[in-house]
Design an enzyme around this catalytic site. Structure first.
Site, PDB file in Angstrom:
ATOM      1  CG  ASP A  86      45.336  21.241 -32.123  1.00  0.00           C
ATOM      2  OD1 ASP A  86      44.616  20.224 -32.134  1.00  0.00           O
ATOM      3  OD2 ASP A  86      46.563  21.201 -31.946  1.00  0.00           O
TER       4      ASP A  86
ATOM      5  CG  ASP B 279      44.297  16.791 -29.287  1.00  0.00           C
ATOM      6  OD1 ASP B 279      44.723  15.800 -29.906  1.00  0.00           O
ATOM      7  OD2 ASP B 279      44.508  17.969 -29.646  1.00  0.00           O
TER       8      ASP B 279
END
Length: 168
Positions: free
Chosen positions: A117, A130
């Site tokens: 991330d 995501d």
């Protein structure tokens, strides 16, 4: 419609993996980079869990869920006649597959890999996969609320004029 679904999934996967490669190369081990003050920027994080880091102790479950959803999308794609559903399912498939690649091949190991991330949105840190999964959810909810069925027909209507435009 299947071509649309798989083209979108492939594009999401490529962009997701490319941006993660760049994040590992240029962001890992470095300070956060603010882009819009404290509202948004880039900050590297290896997420061992699911959304918001939950479930870090059961990472092996997430790949199994992704594989099951992948199978369900393949089955549903046979009935696909709606461009909206093709886009939504393509975004979902690409996003799931992007994070699945991390779970399978990133450290600490097979089925336990941490997802990369790097997009810091102040309340949480995410990645392209995501964002695609979230966009898929919105697209599919809107399609459902508009009464667009998977096959392109409209709920509650029996004539052919109520079909969603299904030309590729």
């Amino acid at each position: 419609m299947r071509r649309t679904l798989f083209a979108i999934a492939a594009a999401v996967l490529v962009v997701d993996q490319l941006t993660k490669l760049l994040a590992v190369r240029f962001l890992e081990g470095r300070e956060a980079i603010p882009v819009l003050g404290s509202l948004a920027g880039f900050d590297f994080y290896r997420n061992p869990g699911a959304a918001l880091g939950m479930g870090a102790g059961i990472t092996w479950v997430f790949p199994l869920i992704a594989i099951a959803v992948f199978g369900a999308i393949l089955v549903l794609s046979r009935k696909l006649g709606s461009r909206t559903w093709a886009v939504g399912l393509g975004l979902l498939l690409g996003g799931l597959f992007g994070n699945l690649v991390d779970r399978l091949f990133r450290q600490p190991g097979f089925l336990h890999g941490a997802v990369v991330d790097f997009i810091d949105l102040s309340l949480f840190i995410c990645n392209v996969a995501d964002i695609a999964i979230t966009a898929a959810a919105v697209t599919l909810v809107v399609a459902s609320l508009r009464g667009i069925d998977l096959d392109g027909s409209r709920t509650g209507s029996s004539d052919h004029t109520s079909r969603e435009d299904t030309h590729d």
